[in-house]
Design a protein around this motif. Structure first.
Motif, PDB file in Angstrom:
ATOM      1  N   SER A   1       0.860  -1.174   0.000  1.00 54.52           N
ATOM      2  CA  SER A   1       0.000   0.000   0.000  1.00 54.52           C
ATOM      3  C   SER A   1       0.901   1.229   0.000  1.00 54.52           C
TER       4      SER A   1
ATOM      5  N   MET B   1      -5.577   0.786  -1.333  1.00 51.17           N
ATOM      6  CA  MET B   1      -6.033   1.895  -0.501  1.00 51.17           C
ATOM      7  C   MET B   1      -7.554   1.934  -0.521  1.00 51.17           C
TER       8      MET B   1
ATOM      9  N   GLY C   1      -0.069  -0.238   5.032  1.00 50.87           N
ATOM     10  CA  GLY C   1      -1.288   0.414   4.574  1.00 50.87           C
ATOM     11  C   GLY C   1      -2.229   0.817   5.687  1.00 50.87           C
TER      12      GLY C   1
END
Length: 159
Positions: A78, A119, A93
């Motif tokens: 991420s 995301m 993330g």
């Protein structure tokens, strides 16, 4: 987050830690490797701090290098990588603070951390009005594999 709110959050955490010493042991300082221009990373850091985590952000030019150093495979990546200062666990993330705390309270033996790949809209730091996309938090295993650690089906599941 405004200064008065940060002050109240810090006071609440200090009070909670005084009455629950085990909580203090669970909350690892997170070193967050991020791009200097990524706004959602800053919002995720605010989310973590509001939930009792101490965070040290580090702006880096080559996030790919950080991810390779920690053996985070491309499918699990991420926009930022948080590393527990004491434990070495990875939080890749937009993993909700509640899930990180649960993980730190009882980490599986084969775990190297957690990941929310990509995301997802509506995850902590990725809020866009009332939009929300269900997502999974993956347990990253030491052997390079993964399995579902938690399913986030609604915004309420995150907090």
């Amino acid at each position: 987050m405004s200064t008065p709110i940060r002050t109240l959050a810090a006071l609440a955490l200090t009070t909670a830690l005084a009455f629950h010493p085990a909580l203090a042991e669970q909350l690892d300082r997170l070193v967050v490797h991020k791009s200097p221009t990524c706004g959602c990373c800053g919002k995720w850091i605010d989310h973590m701090e509001a939930n009792g985590f101490a965070v040290t952000p580090i702006d880096v030019a080559d996030l790919g290098r950080i991810k390779r150093e920690h053996d985070i495979w491309p499918a699990y990546r991420s926009c930022h990588t948080a590393v527990g200062e004491q434990t070495g666990y990875i939080f890749e993330g937009h993993v909700p603070a509640r899930i990180v705390a649960r993980f730190l309270a009882d980490p599986p033996a084969d775990a190297k951390g957690l990941s929310v790949p990509a995301m997802p809209v509506g995850s902590p730091g990725m809020e866009v009005g009332d939009k929300f996309m269900p997502y999974e938090v993956l347990l990253l295993q030491k052997d390079g594999g993964s399995r579902v650690y938690a399913r986030i089906d609604s915004p309420d599941d995150q907090y």
